[in-house]
Design a protein around this motif. Sequence first.
Motif, PDB file in Angstrom:
ATOM      1  N   GLY C 234       0.816  -1.214   0.000  1.00 11.85           N
ATOM      2  CA  GLY C 234       0.000   0.000   0.000  1.00 11.85           C
ATOM      3  C   GLY C 234       0.848   1.261   0.000  1.00 11.85           C
ATOM      4  O   GLY C 234       0.516   2.247  -0.663  1.00 11.85           O
ATOM      5  N   CYS C 237       2.062   1.871  -3.469  1.00 11.84           N
ATOM      6  CA  CYS C 237       0.984   2.396  -4.317  1.00 11.84           C
ATOM      7  C   CYS C 237       0.731   3.869  -4.004  1.00 11.84           C
ATOM      8  O   CYS C 237       0.481   4.678  -4.908  1.00 11.84           O
ATOM      9  N   ALA C 238       0.789   4.222  -2.727  1.00 15.12           N
ATOM     10  CA  ALA C 238       0.580   5.623  -2.359  1.00 15.12           C
ATOM     11  C   ALA C 238       1.651   6.494  -2.997  1.00 15.12           C
ATOM     12  O   ALA C 238       1.372   7.578  -3.529  1.00 15.12           O
ATOM     13  N   ARG C 241       0.967   6.933  -6.681  1.00 15.44           N
ATOM     14  CA  ARG C 241      -0.062   7.944  -6.921  1.00 15.44           C
ATOM     15  C   ARG C 241       0.547   9.350  -6.837  1.00 15.44           C
ATOM     16  O   ARG C 241       0.210  10.236  -7.626  1.00 15.44           O
TER      17      ARG C 241
ATOM     18  N   ALA D 181     -16.638   4.831   4.213  1.00 15.03           N
ATOM     19  CA  ALA D 181     -16.536   4.095   2.959  1.00 15.03           C
ATOM     20  C   ALA D 181     -16.241   4.998   1.765  1.00 15.03           C
ATOM     21  O   ALA D 181     -15.758   4.526   0.732  1.00 15.03           O
ATOM     22  N   SER D 184     -12.746   4.575   0.135  1.00 14.58           N
ATOM     23  CA  SER D 184     -12.512   3.441  -0.762  1.00 14.58           C
ATOM     24  C   SER D 184     -13.085   3.724  -2.141  1.00 14.58           C
ATOM     25  O   SER D 184     -12.474   3.404  -3.168  1.00 14.58           O
ATOM     26  N   GLY D 187     -11.010   6.254  -3.911  1.00 16.81           N
ATOM     27  CA  GLY D 187      -9.744   5.630  -4.286  1.00 16.81           C
ATOM     28  C   GLY D 187      -9.851   4.834  -5.575  1.00 16.81           C
ATOM     29  O   GLY D 187      -8.870   4.695  -6.320  1.00 16.81           O
ATOM     30  N   LEU D 214     -10.133   3.043  11.245  1.00 19.38           N
ATOM     31  CA  LEU D 214      -9.751   1.659  10.953  1.00 19.38           C
ATOM     32  C   LEU D 214     -10.193   1.255   9.552  1.00 19.38           C
ATOM     33  O   LEU D 214      -9.461   0.583   8.815  1.00 19.38           O
ATOM     34  N   ALA D 215     -11.386   1.681   9.165  1.00 16.72           N
ATOM     35  CA  ALA D 215     -11.900   1.310   7.852  1.00 16.72           C
ATOM     36  C   ALA D 215     -11.035   1.902   6.748  1.00 16.72           C
ATOM     37  O   ALA D 215     -10.705   1.229   5.768  1.00 16.72           O
ATOM     38  N   LEU D 217      -7.913   2.687   6.910  1.00 14.09           N
ATOM     39  CA  LEU D 217      -6.621   1.996   6.894  1.00 14.09           C
ATOM     40  C   LEU D 217      -6.734   0.596   6.309  1.00 14.09           C
ATOM     41  O   LEU D 217      -5.737   0.009   5.902  1.00 14.09           O
ATOM     42  N   SER D 218      -7.926   0.045   6.286  1.00 12.14           N
ATOM     43  CA  SER D 218      -8.146  -1.311   5.777  1.00 12.14           C
ATOM     44  C   SER D 218      -8.729  -1.295   4.377  1.00 12.14           C
ATOM     45  O   SER D 218      -9.182  -2.318   3.885  1.00 12.14           O
ATOM     46  N   SER D 219      -8.701  -0.152   3.735  1.00 10.47           N
ATOM     47  CA  SER D 219      -9.420  -0.001   2.476  1.00 10.47           C
ATOM     48  C   SER D 219      -8.941  -0.973   1.412  1.00 10.47           C
ATOM     49  O   SER D 219      -7.753  -1.263   1.294  1.00 10.47           O
ATOM     50  N   CYS D 220      -9.895  -1.443   0.624  1.00 11.17           N
ATOM     51  CA  CYS D 220      -9.562  -2.316  -0.491  1.00 11.17           C
ATOM     52  C   CYS D 220      -9.037  -1.521  -1.688  1.00 11.17           C
ATOM     53  O   CYS D 220      -8.594  -2.115  -2.668  1.00 11.17           O
ATOM     54  N   ALA D 221      -9.065  -0.212  -1.632  1.00  9.80           N
ATOM     55  CA  ALA D 221      -8.504   0.601  -2.712  1.00  9.80           C
ATOM     56  C   ALA D 221      -7.041   0.861  -2.413  1.00  9.80           C
ATOM     57  O   ALA D 221      -6.703   1.454  -1.397  1.00  9.80           O
ATOM     58  N   ALA D 222      -6.162   0.424  -3.290  1.00  2.00           N
ATOM     59  CA  ALA D 222      -4.734   0.478  -2.992  1.00  2.00           C
ATOM     60  C   ALA D 222      -4.209   1.904  -3.027  1.00  2.00           C
ATOM     61  O   ALA D 222      -4.615   2.726  -3.847  1.00  2.00           O
ATOM     62  N   GLY D 223      -3.279   2.169  -2.118  1.00  2.00           N
ATOM     63  CA  GLY D 223      -2.555   3.424  -2.162  1.00  2.00           C
ATOM     64  C   GLY D 223      -3.234   4.589  -1.479  1.00  2.00           C
ATOM     65  O   GLY D 223      -2.791   5.723  -1.633  1.00  2.00           O
ATOM     66  N   LEU D 224      -4.299   4.335  -0.735  1.00  2.00           N
ATOM     67  CA  LEU D 224      -4.844   5.391   0.122  1.00  2.00           C
ATOM     68  C   LEU D 224      -3.889   5.615   1.280  1.00  2.00           C
ATOM     69  O   LEU D 224      -3.301   4.688   1.802  1.00  2.00           O
TER      70      LEU D 224
ATOM     71  N   ALA E 154     -13.701  -0.838  -4.654  1.00  2.00           N
ATOM     72  CA  ALA E 154     -12.620  -0.155  -5.365  1.00  2.00           C
ATOM     73  C   ALA E 154     -12.853  -0.178  -6.878  1.00  2.00           C
ATOM     74  O   ALA E 154     -12.276   0.613  -7.620  1.00  2.00           O
ATOM     75  N   MET E 178     -12.077  -6.543   5.226  1.00  2.00           N
ATOM     76  CA  MET E 178     -11.350  -5.278   5.104  1.00  2.00           C
ATOM     77  C   MET E 178     -12.170  -4.133   5.699  1.00  2.00           C
ATOM     78  O   MET E 178     -12.466  -4.158   6.873  1.00  2.00           O
ATOM     79  N   GLU E 179     -12.542  -3.132   4.888  1.00  2.00           N
ATOM     80  CA  GLU E 179     -13.295  -2.013   5.465  1.00  2.00           C
ATOM     81  C   GLU E 179     -14.797  -2.190   5.334  1.00  2.00           C
ATOM     82  O   GLU E 179     -15.561  -1.342   5.811  1.00  2.00           O
ATOM     83  N   ALA E 181     -16.987  -1.736   3.124  1.00  2.00           N
ATOM     84  CA  ALA E 181     -17.749  -0.646   2.516  1.00  2.00           C
ATOM     85  C   ALA E 181     -18.820  -1.140   1.555  1.00  2.00           C
ATOM     86  O   ALA E 181     -19.777  -0.418   1.254  1.00  2.00           O
ATOM     87  N   TYR E 203      -6.073  -7.194   6.230  1.00  2.00           N
ATOM     88  CA  TYR E 203      -4.769  -6.989   6.840  1.00  2.00           C
ATOM     89  C   TYR E 203      -4.635  -5.494   7.059  1.00  2.00           C
ATOM     90  O   TYR E 203      -5.517  -4.725   6.710  1.00  2.00           O
ATOM     91  N   THR E 211     -12.952  -4.379  12.274  1.00  2.00           N
ATOM     92  CA  THR E 211     -13.113  -3.138  11.512  1.00  2.00           C
ATOM     93  C   THR E 211     -14.333  -3.206  10.597  1.00  2.00           C
ATOM     94  O   THR E 211     -15.161  -2.287  10.567  1.00  2.00           O
TER      95      THR E 211
END
Lengths: 244, 244, 244, 244, 244, 244, 244, 244
Positions: C234, C237-238, C241, D181, D184, D187, D214-215, D217-224, E154, E178-179, E181, E203, E211
């Motif tokens: 991650g 990826c950040a 971006r 949400a 995500s 993202g 927490l949500a 930080l656990s996002s399924c969208a990479a690079g947030l 995402a 994950m989150e 959403a 993770y 979460t």
Amino acid sequence: MNEAALVALLEGVRSGDLHPDDAMAQLRRLPFADLGFARVDHHRALRQGLPEAVYGPGKAPEHAAAIVGELLDGGASPVLLTRASPEQATAALAAHPDGRQQGTTVVWRPSAPRPERVVIAAAGTADLPVADECATVLTAFGIDPIRLTDVGVAGVHRLLGESDALASADAVVVVAGMEGALASLVGGLTPAPVVAVPTSVGYGASLEGVTALLAMLSSCAAGLTVVGIDNGYGAACAVLRMLK
Amino acid sequence: MNEAALVALLEGVRSGDLHPDDAMAQLRRLPFADLGFARVDHHRALRQGLPEAVYGPGKAPEHAAAIVGELLDGGASPVLLTRASPEQATAALAAHPDGRQQGTTVVWRPSAPRPERVVIAAAGTADLPVADECATVLTAFGIDPIRLTDVGVAGVHRLLGESDALASADAVVVVAGMEGALASLVGGLTPAPVVAVPTSVGYGASLEGVTALLAMLSSCAAGLTVVGIDNGYGAACAVLRMLK
Amino acid sequence: MNEAALVALLEGVRSGDLHPDDAMAQLRRLPFADLGFARVDHHRALRQGLPEAVYGPGKAPEHAAAIVGELLDGGASPVLLTRASPEQATAALAAHPDGRQQGTTVVWRPSAPRPERVVIAAAGTADLPVADECATVLTAFGIDPIRLTDVGVAGVHRLLGESDALASADAVVVVAGMEGALASLVGGLTPAPVVAVPTSVGYGASLEGVTALLAMLSSCAAGLTVVGIDNGYGAACAVLRMLK
Amino acid sequence: MNEAALVALLEGVRSGDLHPDDAMAQLRRLPFADLGFARVDHHRALRQGLPEAVYGPGKAPEHAAAIVGELLDGGASPVLLTRASPEQATAALAAHPDGRQQGTTVVWRPSAPRPERVVIAAAGTADLPVADECATVLTAFGIDPIRLTDVGVAGVHRLLGESDALASADAVVVVAGMEGALASLVGGLTPAPVVAVPTSVGYGASLEGVTALLAMLSSCAAGLTVVGIDNGYGAACAVLRMLK
Amino acid sequence: MNEAALVALLEGVRSGDLHPDDAMAQLRRLPFADLGFARVDHHRALRQGLPEAVYGPGKAPEHAAAIVGELLDGGASPVLLTRASPEQATAALAAHPDGRQQGTTVVWRPSAPRPERVVIAAAGTADLPVADECATVLTAFGIDPIRLTDVGVAGVHRLLGESDALASADAVVVVAGMEGALASLVGGLTPAPVVAVPTSVGYGASLEGVTALLAMLSSCAAGLTVVGIDNGYGAACAVLRMLK
Amino acid sequence: MNEAALVALLEGVRSGDLHPDDAMAQLRRLPFADLGFARVDHHRALRQGLPEAVYGPGKAPEHAAAIVGELLDGGASPVLLTRASPEQATAALAAHPDGRQQGTTVVWRPSAPRPERVVIAAAGTADLPVADECATVLTAFGIDPIRLTDVGVAGVHRLLGESDALASADAVVVVAGMEGALASLVGGLTPAPVVAVPTSVGYGASLEGVTALLAMLSSCAAGLTVVGIDNGYGAACAVLRMLK
Amino acid sequence: MNEAALVALLEGVRSGDLHPDDAMAQLRRLPFADLGFARVDHHRALRQGLPEAVYGPGKAPEHAAAIVGELLDGGASPVLLTRASPEQATAALAAHPDGRQQGTTVVWRPSAPRPERVVIAAAGTADLPVADECATVLTAFGIDPIRLTDVGVAGVHRLLGESDALASADAVVVVAGMEGALASLVGGLTPAPVVAVPTSVGYGASLEGVTALLAMLSSCAAGLTVVGIDNGYGAACAVLRMLK
Amino acid sequence: MNEAALVALLEGVRSGDLHPDDAMAQLRRLPFADLGFARVDHHRALRQGLPEAVYGPGKAPEHAAAIVGELLDGGASPVLLTRASPEQATAALAAHPDGRQQGTTVVWRPSAPRPERVVIAAAGTADLPVADECATVLTAFGIDPIRLTDVGVAGVHRLLGESDALASADAVVVVAGMEGALASLVGGLTPAPVVAVPTSVGYGASLEGVTALLAMLSSCAAGLTVVGIDNGYGAACAVLRMLK
């Protein structure tokens, strides 16, 4: 690179004995050795009063052994390998056979004996590995700790029978899991500094040491200090700082 | 009621000077004064090296004043009223006008000056009330602490400029909220014992001091010890134990 | 299916070149391939600037390999298989032998080199696997990161010796466990964007990375951003971006 | 005190123009002004690319005003007073009337306009104060952010209608409480760097922002990347680092 | 033992057909069978609309098999063995060979098909085991669910492409880690009841499902309901209650 | 903007009745009204089966009133203002006097009565405000709920006396704080869908509703679903989704 | 060392029969045997009414056996080895063959039968190991407990069928995981003291027993008391204290 | 409605003295009085050995007074109003002037004195309100508790001086905040049942009573039981159950 050295360096520049470029280079020269996979910090003993111990977890056995070697080459203080796996201990002792292993700690070049009286009080037999780590580190630095074992508060007379040892100590380390109440009790029985080590021993609601940690930090006995869960090494270092 | 007193008591019984019943009574006589609403512990100074400070919260102002009076009558050590409400401070100072208030702490009968060098390093200006409580308690016991303020790690050169003070201290207290990183940095710059005090200062994810507390307990600098959140009083007591 | 395409589609309908039913079908045609067990998202590179990496855990090896194949067929960007088990890596490399494995990451079709300067600073040797994951992903996209290892804050001069590298970076990734203080320190030494990656490295009170995570989010150094625990992917990826 | 200055200083010593004692003094001279109650860090702009903002909470109004004054005297960058109480804002504006207050932020000496496109997307109206803080800071540095408000995911078409703004942004800040949400979703719709700011808005199980934190930080969208709860200021600083 | 039966019983007593002692015995006869190690609840189907499923963990294989047998003997509803270990499944199927195993669930005596449209939407491939458990239970009761897989937020267009299926469903189960959403997004796209199942997939900061659980409970989409982490069985039961 | 409308639009383009640019505009026209400070979502009733309720906290009274007005103008469904402050309720009712306030909820344009039987069971009198919010929302949609109050499990016969009401309900909402056990008990007494609402009522270890929340999610009664703490509104919406 | 003994000792000193030094020695003689690795507390039975049970975890098998031996030599009460590993049980039984093992508990020298009626109610079959530990300890002290199994609240009639047993008990132990609601229900059905034992049984949101623990502590049934998670031994000891 | 009554009822039906419909009505008649806003449980004293106390928070003063009245009318046991606000106490005492208020508890119709010896030990003066609540409830039921105050473990001799009172008690309640260690110590000094009440007193890391709660649940003294934080009422009820 203390102030005296800096004055000397500047003097050398002024007198022409030292070219500014060379002074620059010296100023840039950092007090550690870069092994590629680790930066060994030779000046830590000066700065912190403690050499850099090698913390085992996550290191390749050959790396652990190499860092031990670098530390042995670079100073005169004790060298420790802590929380060593069997493979790490074997590799490090093979490369540097003068070490002595106690539990998961290996010690090279221990200090000469020192006279301070340090008590390590452990609440139960299950707390002994943490108390042992603490004792091994203290011993490496020349202190022969007094061990009190199985002095949990449910049988308070066992501890009260050791009041004299506690009252006359230069420092006390309390090692306890479960509810960690031993720290409060000891804190009330001695004027010495007390370092409390919560352990992950317990069940019911001990939350792998968090309960003892919180309890020790909330103690009604004033002036207790606390280190992390199961951190016998840290408690020993704290005591060494105090006795300096 | 130390061992010598016990031997004397037993001798008195043997010689007939003391009747067993009277000895029994003496053995029962406990080293505290029962005020009805509180048991004032006159022997704490002997046992812990610290007199009993009066913790304000939850006490009626007149009770706080009475306990202060009992402590002033019963010994020769400093007497402290901590975390006092304005009403408590007023009541206690009215009854015992020799005290001196500093923030929420009131001190009576301070000790003579002592020479030890204790540094109190506070990360930001918002941490000052906690640092002040620590300083007031140390001052009550004769120690004039060296104050470093606004030396947070985001401007690390501010702290490095004070390396000498840190390196030569007898003890260092680090007061920091937010991420509490100052403790680790200081721990790497001094061989002295370091007592870390997390504060409830911060926002974002500082969880009213819990983040700093956990961070200080997890520090990569060996031998740090930690007290509870905002517990400047406890840190001072810890230092006093160390300097005994 | 961007706005231009939509205009063209509508034009086609107006001109009669495209029957409304066919337009309807095109509008329904979604930019992913449905493999039955997964929907491969070919447009992610357009939308997010990053192709869909295949996250290994929980996938059957043959499914992992098939998704890699679909991604290789459908575009020209790098393709990554992350946190691959040995079985997944073996299956994917057997099916698509041009990949290159580094730790638990496999990369196919890496990008051409790019000139940006990205520093990855890891506090200790135990943090290296996370730093490695980050480096591998960056490398797949053409960036050759500068690695700083073993620069934890307890020996702050090790980091200060690298101030120039930090100050001139286009972006910095800080990888640290325990108390995570390195992020705050680095944040104070560079104007570049800093992505902090807490790791699960530590003991005592590090709570498997939660302490470092909270500490990084509470940092006194302004403008740090944080990703999840151990999430080297991650962080890369950040950075990608940011450098777009 | 950069390397060039150090070389010049050493040259001065060599040439005799500078006495070693004077050089010593200069080396000791730290790049901050000590106001007694605070150490104002004039070099922060050089080191971090951001001037030191004055964080209001815990500061006496006259101290807040004085620090603002010191920062205005010592540089040419924007000066900010953040999370100011009405008393602090009044005191600081009375002493330095050129500032402009927006919510709880006061800005002096704003930067000239810059062209970067930064989107601030807020999930609901209750998130606006945090979004406003972020916008005010960006505006102080010359960036005029694009505001998207009330684009929570329960009405996803509201956000999708703004896809173009998101896709073409140089950076996006997402401000959301409750389940967070929106981060995500955003993202997945933009290749730009996305800084997620969890807010303490919500009820039910939002735990004053911890759930959103927490949500994100656990996002399924990479690079947030994520900053602390309600930390609009931090998000703006993160964006400023990225756009440097 | 419903009201009608009670009236009949009392009538029997009045008419003399039933002796009070016998009535007493009947009143005492509880609607379960006591196997010694378990009390099988035959009336649960009447009371709850669901038969008692046998939850595998902690049961001896022969006990699991015996309880299944008791349930098969005592009614006409489907019988389920959930979260069965291989040993439990083997033992139960050996004793009652008509069952059919799917993952860790075994079903005997499935219901006839029912026409309701239930959508199970799973965010990622790693969420499939939980979605499968839910689907197996629904199938046992005659419902053939519509499965949507890999529709995480995402790549939101993947979900939007299924808007019709969602909008026309009688109930929707959202399975996401994950989150979490996806639940909010789905909640905004359908008027049907939505049962959200957080999974332990993830993770970084997903905390083994906590979460996602918190996020789903804090959703900005009104009227979502939530079951426990990984509880696909519970979600299916909730849907069955709704469709009754 | 459903599929039929899209077909019509495309037909219009084909026939020349609609210019592509106009079609483009219509496609862009989003189903919400942008009030500047909020985006009112008129299509939510179509998508979710529920109109957008106006959640009071954080909104200026005049904004709350304006959004209510926009919703009243834009549809025919009930309009709700929830958790309204007295100022918000006053402002909204002044602008739109047909509303009716009940606790902190204001309802305009309620639906015609519906016949479904919904039971709201509240464990204690302190849970009533949450139960009331739920009842008010249901009533706004035409459902006249059956109220059971003070039926906590410590006096289980109080609940058992209402078994018939529970058994014959179309849906049951359980509102309980403390240990939340009422939900499990009710779940075992009815085949209807059960929505459990944990409340922040309690003391001892109820953690402001977290204990009840966790307990309800861990219930041994299969098929319960849970909403957030004190979320009576959410429970009502969940029931409305189920009864659609 | 009770008061009578102290009087006798003092009498001996007075009469000259006992020399003060010998009295001193006796006063120092503590009521435990120091085995080197443990301090066996022979007086615990007098002080606490319970002998010291040997808690297995963390003890070497030979140490466990030796402590058992010391306890058998030093008193007449039952001796227990709890949570014994197979190795510990084997070693202790080899050395002291009169013991009897039940689960992970070994009992030597059980007490004669006592008439008190103690009910142990376990919610599910998975709770049985904890209930068994409790029963074994009670049996060692002569109490033959009444066992109720599989009486969870989802089928409340199973429990109500045992109301008489509950109502007439001298004490009740409730063993339950998941949401722990059984304790509240039992608390409402009996005037006897109720000791609630949360177990780590459950899934979804049971957090390994923490949910049941919190729920039991928050129970709406007055006068319940709680012990730690899975602590069947502690519950038995609590009952024994009550029945003394 | 016990078994004897049921037999009598059935006899009445058999003999024709009671019509089945009337029997049905009696069977339906539940042992509580429905006041509309509350269901007063007159049989609780029979079932639980304790009358229903009226818990003040959340009740309208007139409702509190009415429930007290209903309880006074319906039995002969003590009636309690707990945690009463001044308004509730005033209203209830105005309606029923025979009550007696002590702190936030009001008692009507106290029981005759009973001889049992119950000790309430409070660690510090700040714990007294909780100890007082416990004492008031016990007194209402005829027990005159022995109060030990200010016996915290930091001055252990204060507690040891009261060993006799502890050793001879029929039950002991320990009230302590901070680290709660007093419970463990007391548990080791008495064979009586010990009910530990954690209080929210403390600072540093006491987490408003959670630390004391966890510590008491993890106590090394066997057979302690625990009630919720600050729950003096619950502890008294627990003692009353034990002494029945």
